[in-house]
Scaffold this motif. Structure first.
Motif, PDB file in Angstrom:
ATOM      1  N   GLU A  22       0.823  -1.213   0.000  1.00 38.05           N
ATOM      2  CA  GLU A  22       0.000   0.000   0.000  1.00 38.05           C
ATOM      3  C   GLU A  22       0.856   1.262   0.000  1.00 38.05           C
ATOM      4  N   ALA A  23       2.005   1.202   0.677  1.00 34.16           N
ATOM      5  CA  ALA A  23       2.896   2.363   0.759  1.00 34.16           C
ATOM      6  C   ALA A  23       3.746   2.518  -0.498  1.00 34.16           C
ATOM      7  N   GLY A  24       3.656   1.537  -1.405  1.00 34.52           N
ATOM      8  CA  GLY A  24       4.429   1.606  -2.640  1.00 34.52           C
ATOM      9  C   GLY A  24       5.889   1.230  -2.469  1.00 34.52           C
ATOM     10  N   HIS A  25       6.186   0.520  -1.384  1.00 35.81           N
ATOM     11  CA  HIS A  25       7.566   0.083  -1.153  1.00 35.81           C
ATOM     12  C   HIS A  25       7.910  -1.069  -2.092  1.00 35.81           C
ATOM     13  N   GLY A  26       9.132  -1.098  -2.544  1.00 33.42           N
ATOM     14  CA  GLY A  26       9.581  -2.170  -3.422  1.00 33.42           C
ATOM     15  C   GLY A  26       9.933  -3.437  -2.670  1.00 33.42           C
ATOM     16  N   ARG A  27      10.169  -3.312  -1.352  1.00 35.78           N
ATOM     17  CA  ARG A  27      10.549  -4.470  -0.534  1.00 35.78           C
ATOM     18  C   ARG A  27       9.902  -4.362   0.835  1.00 35.78           C
ATOM     19  N   THR A 113      13.512  -7.469   2.650  1.00 32.87           N
ATOM     20  CA  THR A 113      14.854  -6.917   2.777  1.00 32.87           C
ATOM     21  C   THR A 113      15.693  -7.907   3.578  1.00 32.87           C
ATOM     22  N   GLY A 114      16.992  -7.694   3.600  1.00 31.90           N
ATOM     23  CA  GLY A 114      17.865  -8.560   4.398  1.00 31.90           C
ATOM     24  C   GLY A 114      17.481  -8.554   5.867  1.00 31.90           C
ATOM     25  N   GLY A 115      17.106  -7.386   6.389  1.00 33.28           N
ATOM     26  CA  GLY A 115      16.703  -7.293   7.789  1.00 33.28           C
ATOM     27  C   GLY A 115      15.435  -8.064   8.084  1.00 33.28           C
ATOM     28  N   ALA A 116      14.457  -7.981   7.184  1.00 36.83           N
ATOM     29  CA  ALA A 116      13.204  -8.714   7.381  1.00 36.83           C
ATOM     30  C   ALA A 116      13.439 -10.219   7.269  1.00 36.83           C
ATOM     31  N   ARG A 117      14.333 -10.613   6.374  1.00 39.89           N
ATOM     32  CA  ARG A 117      14.677 -12.036   6.254  1.00 39.89           C
ATOM     33  C   ARG A 117      15.322 -12.526   7.541  1.00 39.89           C
ATOM     34  N   LYS A 118      16.164 -11.693   8.155  1.00 43.22           N
ATOM     35  CA  LYS A 118      16.795 -12.068   9.432  1.00 43.22           C
ATOM     36  C   LYS A 118      15.739 -12.274  10.513  1.00 43.22           C
ATOM     37  N   GLY A 138      12.847 -11.547  16.826  1.00 47.18           N
ATOM     38  CA  GLY A 138      13.650 -11.387  15.622  1.00 47.18           C
ATOM     39  C   GLY A 138      13.948  -9.931  15.310  1.00 47.18           C
ATOM     40  N   LEU A 139      12.964  -9.064  15.522  1.00 46.61           N
ATOM     41  CA  LEU A 139      13.180  -7.631  15.296  1.00 46.61           C
ATOM     42  C   LEU A 139      14.184  -7.054  16.282  1.00 46.61           C
ATOM     43  N   LEU A 140      14.044  -7.425  17.547  1.00 50.76           N
ATOM     44  CA  LEU A 140      14.912  -6.859  18.583  1.00 50.76           C
ATOM     45  C   LEU A 140      16.313  -7.471  18.586  1.00 50.76           C
ATOM     46  N   ALA A 141      16.467  -8.650  17.987  1.00 55.03           N
ATOM     47  CA  ALA A 141      17.769  -9.324  17.985  1.00 55.03           C
ATOM     48  C   ALA A 141      18.800  -8.590  17.133  1.00 55.03           C
ATOM     49  N   ASP A 142      18.346  -7.849  16.127  1.00 56.37           N
ATOM     50  CA  ASP A 142      19.247  -7.121  15.243  1.00 56.37           C
ATOM     51  C   ASP A 142      19.215  -5.651  15.623  1.00 56.37           C
ATOM     52  N   GLY A 143      20.217  -5.218  16.357  1.00 49.25           N
ATOM     53  CA  GLY A 143      20.273  -3.830  16.806  1.00 49.25           C
ATOM     54  C   GLY A 143      20.402  -2.823  15.682  1.00 49.25           C
ATOM     55  N   GLY A 144      20.783  -3.266  14.500  1.00 45.78           N
ATOM     56  CA  GLY A 144      20.985  -2.355  13.388  1.00 45.78           C
ATOM     57  C   GLY A 144      19.736  -1.970  12.626  1.00 45.78           C
ATOM     58  N   ASN A 145      18.608  -2.639  12.888  1.00 48.61           N
ATOM     59  CA  ASN A 145      17.407  -2.346  12.091  1.00 48.61           C
ATOM     60  C   ASN A 145      16.573  -1.193  12.652  1.00 48.61           C
TER      61      ASN A 145
END
Length: 171
Positions: A22-27, A113-118, A138-145
């Protein structure tokens, strides 16, 4: 890949895909996963106090509800009519490109995206069913996202949330 997802976790993930489309994002990225968790609440965590509106503001996403409401259209009604077949959606890994994971469904397809796959890989790494808590882990495990930063900015006590989902932490 959805085989181990609970119905509520699958619904949250499909909602993230629909939000991205809906937001028109490619990924499909981690920001949409976080927003979908706030919208669908596939868990009962007292520490997850962020609202979808507060995260939308932090993520600088416009609320299409207000635009459609001006036309007399309810976005929630539209989504209910277009999401009844959550079971029709599938999350698959590309056979020739194993790092490419795509969400396919009646509303379209969108690569993660790579982050969502992680997020998915961390959630699947835990034994048992993939729940909303697993996706949050999974979201909180990657501090970089940026998920923890967005939650903290929305007033969430991230340390209490990490403890509530029983994530292992460094001493």
């Amino acid at each position: 890949m959805f085989a181990r997802f609970t119905d509520s976790a699958r619904h949250a993930f499909v909602t993230a895909g629909v939000l991205a489309l809906e937001a028109g994002h490619g990924r499909l990225g981690t920001d949409m996963l976080l927003l979908a968790l706030a919208e669908t609440r596939p868990f009962s965590l007292d520490s997850f106090t962020a609202t979808a509106a507060s995260l939308r503001e932090r993520l600088e996403l416009r609320d299409t509800r207000a635009l459609l409401a001006g036309l007399g259209i309810s976005l929630d009604d539209v989504r209910q009519r277009t999401l009844p077949g959550v079971g029709e959606w599938r999350l698959t890994r590309h056979r020739l490109r194993p790092l490419r994971v795509v969400l396919y469904g009646p509303r379209g397809e969108i690569a993660l995206t790579g982050g969502a796959r992680k997020v998915v890989e961390v959630a699947l790494w835990r034994p048992g069913a993939v729940t909303g808590e697993s996706l949050l882990w999974g979201l909180l495990a990657d501090g970089g996202n940026g998920a923890a930063r967005h939650l903290q900015g929305a007033g969430v006590n991230v340390r209490a949330l990490v403890n509530e989902v029983r994530m292992p932490t460094r001493p």
